[in-house]
Design a protein around this motif. Structure first.
Motif, short mmCIF file in Angstrom:
data_model
loop_
_atom_site.label_atom_id
_atom_site.label_comp_id
_atom_site.label_asym_id
_atom_site.label_seq_id
_atom_site.Cartn_x
_atom_site.Cartn_y
_atom_site.Cartn_z
N GLY A 160 19.82 -37.84 -90.48
CA GLY A 160 19.53 -37.28 -89.16
C GLY A 160 19.83 -35.80 -88.94
O GLY A 160 19.17 -35.15 -88.15
N HIS B 74 13.36 -47.19 -92.48
CA HIS B 74 14.50 -48.05 -92.82
C HIS B 74 14.98 -48.77 -91.57
O HIS B 74 14.66 -48.36 -90.45
CB HIS B 74 15.64 -47.20 -93.38
CG HIS B 74 16.11 -46.13 -92.42
ND1 HIS B 74 15.45 -44.92 -92.26
CD2 HIS B 74 17.15 -46.10 -91.54
CE1 HIS B 74 16.07 -44.20 -91.35
NE2 HIS B 74 17.11 -44.90 -90.87
N GLU C 22 18.62 -49.38 -89.65
CA GLU C 22 19.82 -48.55 -89.66
C GLU C 22 21.01 -49.28 -90.30
O GLU C 22 21.24 -50.46 -90.03
CB GLU C 22 20.17 -48.16 -88.21
CG GLU C 22 21.15 -47.01 -88.09
CD GLU C 22 20.50 -45.66 -88.44
OE1 GLU C 22 19.31 -45.62 -88.80
OE2 GLU C 22 21.21 -44.66 -88.37
N HIS D 130 12.50 -47.36 -88.67
CA HIS D 130 12.23 -46.03 -88.14
C HIS D 130 12.45 -45.00 -89.24
O HIS D 130 13.10 -45.28 -90.25
CB HIS D 130 13.14 -45.73 -86.92
CG HIS D 130 14.58 -45.66 -87.30
ND1 HIS D 130 15.36 -46.78 -87.49
CD2 HIS D 130 15.40 -44.61 -87.55
CE1 HIS D 130 16.58 -46.43 -87.83
NE2 HIS D 130 16.64 -45.11 -87.88
N ARG E 64 14.53 -29.41 -82.98
CA ARG E 64 14.52 -30.80 -82.51
C ARG E 64 15.96 -31.33 -82.39
O ARG E 64 16.78 -31.15 -83.29
CB ARG E 64 13.76 -31.66 -83.52
CG ARG E 64 13.78 -33.16 -83.23
CD ARG E 64 13.08 -33.88 -84.38
NE ARG E 64 12.84 -35.28 -84.16
CZ ARG E 64 13.64 -36.25 -84.60
NH1 ARG E 64 14.76 -35.96 -85.23
NH2 ARG E 64 13.30 -37.51 -84.41
N ARG F 144 21.68 -40.05 -80.66
CA ARG F 144 21.57 -41.45 -81.12
C ARG F 144 22.80 -42.24 -80.69
O ARG F 144 23.92 -41.76 -80.78
CB ARG F 144 21.47 -41.46 -82.65
CG ARG F 144 21.46 -42.87 -83.22
CD ARG F 144 21.21 -42.85 -84.72
NE ARG F 144 22.29 -42.22 -85.45
CZ ARG F 144 22.23 -41.85 -86.73
NH1 ARG F 144 21.13 -42.05 -87.43
NH2 ARG F 144 23.26 -41.29 -87.31
O1 LIG Z 1 16.14 -38.12 -86.57
C1 LIG Z 1 15.72 -39.23 -86.28
O2 LIG Z 1 14.87 -39.42 -85.42
C2 LIG Z 1 16.25 -40.45 -86.97
C3 LIG Z 1 17.20 -40.15 -88.07
C4 LIG Z 1 17.53 -41.38 -88.82
O3 LIG Z 1 16.80 -42.31 -88.85
C5 LIG Z 1 18.80 -41.52 -89.52
O4 LIG Z 1 19.55 -40.54 -89.67
O5 LIG Z 1 19.11 -42.65 -89.97
#
Ligand SMILES: O=C(O)CCC(=O)C(=O)O
Ligand SMILES: [Fe+2]
Length: 328
Positions: free
Chosen positions: A143, A153, A155, A286, A300, A304
């Motif tokens: 991320g 994947h 999470e 995702h 961006r 989370r």
């Molecule tokens: O940046 C994102 O939208 C998701 C990042 C992600 O899926 C992760 O770090 O596991």
């Protein structure tokens, strides 16, 4: 082959609902500044039943249903007042009142699905992860990276206490980076492939986001099936970069069939500021394409949160009943 993209149900907040959230979150944010404080989190969660009926009903429907993902749009955010996209961990920087208020909103909504929690080895144990590009992670596929594509994947597939739901809130995305979402249509797998994918013989390894500066060892791998739950409507755990399987006849082909079945469903969502994407981490996958960072404060930025339906299950790995941080 035609795609079978999952329908992402949307809830668009009304002006009255936005105003209500803004007021409730401001009054709660006036009672605490540290979103990682366990008492503050419990106090916020205690107000979740007061959220507007339509919003609560929508989230409850998602929790109790079988949809892989849903989207709440139009959450109150004044992007200009959020400050530059951060290149350090949430916990290690001063946040403006507007940002704390926003995090309160995310916890309020997340609390309609379950309990918010964090990982000691990720983002310094913060319950809110700031996913914005950091120079030192530029080439890494997680991320806080950027130039590396993140393969789809579920999470934290390696961990038995992984989230039931994941919240991805878009703070800023002027460059229009998409978020990849998909789900498994098990009807695309034969009975034999499903049987092989249910076998508890797959090794799930942690991803490098668990590597920390203090060089703690990576957490243990876990053994299990890629599919689990109801054989007719299975749940999924999978991260193609961090999984191994034994040399058993047909197993590689079954994994390939699963990969194709999920890939047929992938959609790219261009999240906008104020969008809150909620993913069922047993049904949805995702990911995120590579992008070019600028480090000028406008990259961006996604917040989370991890949500579990039962925090108590992870009690052996937390310091106290009320502690929200899992020590791997
Ligand atoms: O940046 C994102 O939208 C998701 C990042 C992600 O899926 C992760 O770090 O596991
Ligand atoms: Fe992820």
């Amino acid at each position: 082959m035609p795609g079978t993209a999952p329908t992402v149900m949307e809830y668009r907040l009304s002006i009255e609902e936005i105003e209500f959230l803004r007021r409730l979150a401001a009054s709660l944010a006036g009672t605490g500044r540290d979103i990682d404080d366990a008492d503050f989190l419990t106090r916020i969660a205690g107000h979740a039943p007061a959220l507007p009926h339509g919003l609560r009903g929508f989230l409850r429907g998602f929790r109790d249903g079988d949809r892989p993902a849903c989207l709440v749009r139009g959450l109150p955010i004044d992007e200009a007042r959020m400050g530059p996209s951060p290149t350090v961990c949430n916990r290690l920087r001063d946040k403006a009142f507007d940002e704390i208020r926003l995090e309160v909103v995310l916890v309020l909504l997340g609390s309609c699905l379950g309990d918010i929690f964090g990982w000691r080895l990720q983002h310094e144990g913060s319950v809110v992860h700031d996913l914005a590009p950091r120079p030192e992670h530029e080439a890494l596929g997680f991320g806080t990276g950027s130039r590396q594509h993140i393969n789809w994947h579920t999470e934290d597939s390696f961990h038995p206490y992984r989230a039931d739901y994941l919240g991805l809130f878009c703070v800023r995305n002027t460059s229009g980076v998409t978020t990849t979402v998909g789900a498994l249509d098990a009807g695309r797998l034969s009975a034999h492939e499903r049987r092989l994918l249910f076998a508890p013989v797959f090794t799930f390894r942690p991803d490098p986001s668990y590597l920390t500066a203090d060089a703690s060892p990576l957490p243990d791998a876990d053994l299990g099936g890629i599919l689990f739950g109801d054989p007719g409507d299975p749940f999924l755990r999978f991260d193609q970069d961090y999984i191994e399987w034994p040399d058993v006849e047909g197993i590689g082909a079954a994994v390939e069939a699963l990969r194709r079945a999920v890939e047929a469903s992938l959609v790219d969502l261009p999240l906008r500021a104020g969008d809150f994407l909620l993913l069922d981490n047993r049904r949805a996958v995702h990911g995120r394409p590579a992008f070019v960072p600028t480090y000028r404060g406008a990259d961006r930025w996604v917040k989370r949160i991890n949500i579990t339906r039962d925090l108590r299950r992870s009690r052996p790995r937390r310091r106290s009943d009320g502690d929200r941080v899992i020590h791997i």
